[in-house]
Design an enzyme around this catalytic site. Structure first.
Site, PDB file in Angstrom:
ATOM      1  N   TYR A 120      -7.719  -5.129  -4.756  1.00 27.60           N
ATOM      2  CA  TYR A 120      -8.032  -6.527  -4.464  1.00 27.60           C
ATOM      3  C   TYR A 120      -8.743  -7.219  -5.625  1.00 27.60           C
ATOM      4  O   TYR A 120      -9.041  -8.404  -5.549  1.00 27.60           O
ATOM      5  CB  TYR A 120      -8.883  -6.640  -3.198  1.00 27.60           C
ATOM      6  CG  TYR A 120      -8.098  -6.348  -1.940  1.00 27.60           C
ATOM      7  CD1 TYR A 120      -7.793  -5.041  -1.592  1.00 27.60           C
ATOM      8  CD2 TYR A 120      -7.656  -7.377  -1.115  1.00 27.60           C
ATOM      9  CE1 TYR A 120      -7.067  -4.760  -0.447  1.00 27.60           C
ATOM     10  CE2 TYR A 120      -6.931  -7.103   0.034  1.00 27.60           C
ATOM     11  CZ  TYR A 120      -6.646  -5.799   0.361  1.00 27.60           C
ATOM     12  OH  TYR A 120      -5.926  -5.521   1.494  1.00 27.60           O
ATOM     13  N   LYS A 167      -9.076   8.867  -1.565  1.00 31.73           N
ATOM     14  CA  LYS A 167      -7.939   9.656  -2.042  1.00 31.73           C
ATOM     15  C   LYS A 167      -8.289  10.116  -3.450  1.00 31.73           C
ATOM     16  O   LYS A 167      -7.544   9.878  -4.416  1.00 31.73           O
ATOM     17  CB  LYS A 167      -6.673   8.787  -1.969  1.00 31.73           C
ATOM     18  CG  LYS A 167      -5.375   9.485  -2.327  1.00 31.73           C
ATOM     19  CD  LYS A 167      -4.653  10.178  -1.191  1.00 31.73           C
ATOM     20  CE  LYS A 167      -3.507  11.022  -1.735  1.00 31.73           C
ATOM     21  NZ  LYS A 167      -2.836  11.870  -0.764  1.00 31.73           N
ATOM     22  N   ASP A 199      -4.840  10.063   3.727  1.00 30.80           N
ATOM     23  CA  ASP A 199      -3.625  10.427   4.458  1.00 30.80           C
ATOM     24  C   ASP A 199      -3.970  11.323   5.651  1.00 30.80           C
ATOM     25  O   ASP A 199      -3.483  11.096   6.776  1.00 30.80           O
ATOM     26  CB  ASP A 199      -2.578  11.084   3.537  1.00 30.80           C
ATOM     27  CG  ASP A 199      -3.136  12.189   2.646  1.00 30.80           C
ATOM     28  OD1 ASP A 199      -4.361  12.230   2.402  1.00 30.80           O
ATOM     29  OD2 ASP A 199      -2.342  13.032   2.178  1.00 30.80           O
ATOM     30  N   ASP A 223      -8.218  -1.777   4.909  1.00 30.90           N
ATOM     31  CA  ASP A 223      -7.208  -2.707   5.414  1.00 30.90           C
ATOM     32  C   ASP A 223      -6.200  -1.975   6.298  1.00 30.90           C
ATOM     33  O   ASP A 223      -5.967  -2.337   7.446  1.00 30.90           O
ATOM     34  CB  ASP A 223      -6.490  -3.345   4.210  1.00 30.90           C
ATOM     35  CG  ASP A 223      -5.370  -4.283   4.618  1.00 30.90           C
ATOM     36  OD1 ASP A 223      -5.602  -5.125   5.499  1.00 30.90           O
ATOM     37  OD2 ASP A 223      -4.267  -4.162   4.050  1.00 30.90           O
ATOM     38  N   ASP A 227      -6.040  -1.480  10.624  1.00 33.41           N
ATOM     39  CA  ASP A 227      -4.846  -1.952  11.334  1.00 33.41           C
ATOM     40  C   ASP A 227      -4.205  -0.815  12.134  1.00 33.41           C
ATOM     41  O   ASP A 227      -3.668  -1.034  13.226  1.00 33.41           O
ATOM     42  CB  ASP A 227      -3.832  -2.551  10.360  1.00 33.41           C
ATOM     43  CG  ASP A 227      -4.026  -4.058  10.187  1.00 33.41           C
ATOM     44  OD1 ASP A 227      -5.192  -4.503  10.189  1.00 33.41           O
ATOM     45  OD2 ASP A 227      -3.033  -4.785  10.060  1.00 33.41           O
TER      46      ASP A 227
HETATM   47  C1  LIG Z   1      -4.199 -11.457   4.329  1.00 34.09           C
HETATM   48  C2  LIG Z   1      -4.661 -10.264   3.547  1.00 34.09           C
HETATM   49  C3  LIG Z   1      -5.025 -10.653   2.150  1.00 34.09           C
HETATM   50  C4  LIG Z   1      -5.811  -9.541   4.244  1.00 34.09           C
HETATM   51  C5  LIG Z   1      -6.208  -8.291   3.490  1.00 34.09           C
HETATM   52  O1  LIG Z   1      -5.358  -7.532   3.014  1.00 34.09           O
HETATM   53  O2  LIG Z   1      -7.422  -8.057   3.399  1.00 34.09           O
HETATM   54  C6  LIG Z   1      -5.559  -9.114   5.702  1.00 34.09           C
HETATM   55  O3  LIG Z   1      -4.562  -8.150   5.791  1.00 34.09           O
HETATM   56  C7  LIG Z   1      -6.826  -8.600   6.280  1.00 34.09           C
HETATM   57  O4  LIG Z   1      -6.942  -7.375   6.485  1.00 34.09           O
HETATM   58  O5  LIG Z   1      -7.735  -9.388   6.529  1.00 34.09           O
HETATM   59  C1  LIG Z   2      -1.682  16.818  -2.273  1.00 31.45           C
HETATM   60  C2  LIG Z   2      -1.348  15.374  -2.551  1.00 31.45           C
HETATM   61  C3  LIG Z   2      -1.314  15.123  -4.033  1.00 31.45           C
HETATM   62  C4  LIG Z   2      -0.038  14.963  -1.889  1.00 31.45           C
HETATM   63  C5  LIG Z   2       0.262  13.486  -2.127  1.00 31.45           C
HETATM   64  O1  LIG Z   2      -0.641  12.641  -2.050  1.00 31.45           O
HETATM   65  O2  LIG Z   2       1.440  13.179  -2.378  1.00 31.45           O
HETATM   66  C6  LIG Z   2       0.048  15.195  -0.385  1.00 31.45           C
HETATM   67  O3  LIG Z   2      -0.849  14.402   0.306  1.00 31.45           O
HETATM   68  C7  LIG Z   2       1.453  14.914   0.071  1.00 31.45           C
HETATM   69  O4  LIG Z   2       1.664  13.879   0.721  1.00 31.45           O
HETATM   70  O5  LIG Z   2       2.349  15.680  -0.260  1.00 31.45           O
END
Ligand SMILES: CC(C)[C@H](C(=O)O)[C@@H](O)C(=O)O
Ligand SMILES: CC(C)[C@H](C(=O)O)[C@@H](O)C(=O)O
Lengths: 329, 329
Positions: A120, A167, A199, A223, A227
């Protein structure tokens, strides 16, 4: 209270849910003045900019602003407004409510999202027709400021610890610095955070959201993961948020403009009314904030419902029911 | 078949689930040779590097590699291995299986994750004790290559269109270029993709995963959103993946080393056996791939279960049951 609250309904259902929240605040009779300003797609069309200078100036001058939503121009409205209040944290509670259909009815989390950096920071370049770069920025100062807030926040919610999401296994320097700074502050403050990769958090929060409580994360992670939590509790119509700065706050529902139902008077005002409760708390009206939250919960459990929650009530019906159920101690 | 399959069990439960998948492949009697190589934390301790040169060279020379998991060193193992097969796409099917407890039992998605760029380009810098930057890289070439693959893939899965996930409202240049390149290729190929912002996708996939089918996304989005889908289908123990390059493929479960259960012989081998099915398909053994998938499904529905799925069977029990249920046409 002689505060002036800036209100910016914006586009789409923002025009419906912000007035609903203002009705609720007015019903509390705290002597607020409301000053309404424009932003969003409809302004961009008329005036060439989605965020007129007087809107930004008003937000910079006010202690508290209530914002609705903006459409296509959302990023050009909300990101400058967040910086207008010098907001370093976006507080996003995500909880399921009794009576509301949820994938994970036991969800009760709060995301503390870093609100200034990461992708951002806006440092994007199209180097050629073929190549683009975007620079994620992480500073120790912003990470520490967030962590300090998180440590203080724990006391408010009567919790011992928080979870840091990052991450850093892939973004060793940026998320690595974030992680390091957050742990340094936590250690100084006697807090022992857990950490989970971004993840893995996405999997684990679906499998069992009760594993988590307060979640501290970089901007984009906050973000997306908040959500995701909205999906677990039954939709974006329920999630409020507070963009907090050292002196000012900007309060907004997590949802957008919902163009499919805009103008029909059936938008769910709960997220915006809950954002107004966060605004009340920020201004020190704790009892009133609790009363508003209690009334929203009570209506969600047994009151009229808008169509997104399977009912056929209007925005006004729900707002009226909430006002009727206030119970200020 | 006189192919040599490179196998790299890695760390933790990789040492259990990869041999299980090899048992399955051997039972098909296709004349494969298996060449086992080392990688991961245990190698780093012994030899100072988690990815010895001979392991990388073997992967570069083989048409197909089956990989298990690596622990702390995962990023230093899997990212170089993906590039060793020149993999431009990570194919991650996420589906729920009858009989397996899932938050969203109707989930049936495939993620096509860009596999070379974004924050994974590795361009991170600690500028000072206070500041770090990371550069996301997006090229038209990589985005087009992914989109070409996606358009061809649609025919395989008998689907008309795919969904592009991005966050171009904030990352206007990088995700903007990605989006543009994907739409350009799709238009040329007569495909009309949908698009959804990354955050909105997280909400919507929880509320109703049947809205989506084939999902095309940048690298980090694919990482996080496929793990989210794993949460919806009941855990990482079920998700296979294929890292595909123009000539070679690297197949791996989406899960990690599961240190809490490693060494106990109770790891769920399904994700790795399903990855072996993707390997079979890649090598042209379509009937065998279907047979393996069918046997895994049948055992998930009515066979022995490992503890992660609420049973008390061992890895060997499950593997044996799968082999017994082959039904090659
Ligand atoms: C509209 C967008 C820029 C915003 C963000 O990514 O922060 C929205 O998704 C939020 O989470 O408020
Ligand atoms: C271990 C890591 C680097 C890997 C990635 O982020 O791609 C894992 O999370 C995956 O999704 O295979």
């Amino acid at each position: 209270g002689d505060e002036t609250i800036v209100v910016i309904p914006g586009d789409g259902i923002g025009q419906e849910v912000v007035p609903a929240a203002v009705d609720v605040l007015e019903a509390l009779d705290l002597g607020f003045e409301f000053a309404s300003y424009e932003a969003g797609d409809h302004v961009a069309e008329e005036r060439g900019t989605p965020l007129p200078a007087e809107t930004r100036a008003a937000v910079e001058a006010a202690e508290a602003t209530l914002f609705g939503a903006a459409g296509e121009t959302a990023a050009d409205v909300i990101l400058p407004l967040r910086s207008a209040v010098d907001s370093f944290v976006n507080v996003r509670p995500a909880r399921a409510y009794p009576g509301v259909d949820a994938v994970r009815p036991e969800t009760d989390l709060v995301f503390l999202r870093e609100n200034t950096e990461g992708v951002y920071a806006g440092l994007e370049h199209r180097l050629s027709d073929q190549v683009a770069t975007g620079t994620r920025l992480t500073t120790r100062a912003a990470s520490e400021r967030l962590a300090e807030f998180a440590c203080s926040y724990l006391a408010d919610v009567e919790t011992d610890s928080f979870t840091v999401v990052h991450k850093a296994n892939v973004m060793g320097e940026t998320d690595g610095l974030f992680r390091e700074a957050v742990f340094d502050v936590a250690t100084d403050r006697g807090v022992e955070p857990d950490e989970v990769l971004m993840d893995a958090f996405a999997t684990r929060v679906c499998l069992d959201p009760t594993q988590f409580d307060v979640v501290v994360c970089p901007n984009l992670a906050g973000d997306v993961l908040s959500d995701l939590a909205a999906g677990l509790v039954g939709g974006l119509g329920l999630l409020p948020s507070a963009n907090l700065g050292p002196e000012r706050g900007l309060f907004e529902p997590v949802h957008g403009t919902a163009p499919d139902i805009a103008g029909e008077g059936v938008a769910n005002p709960s997220a915006t009314i809950l954002s107004a409760a966060m605004l009340l708390e920020f201004l020190g009206y704790d009892a009133e904030a609790r009363a508003v939250r209690g009334a929203v919960e009570s209506v969600l459990e047994s009151g009229p419902r808008t169509p997104d929650l399977g009912g056929d009530a209007t925005t006004d019906d729900v707002t009226g029911a909430i006002v009727e159920r206030f119970d200020v101690e």
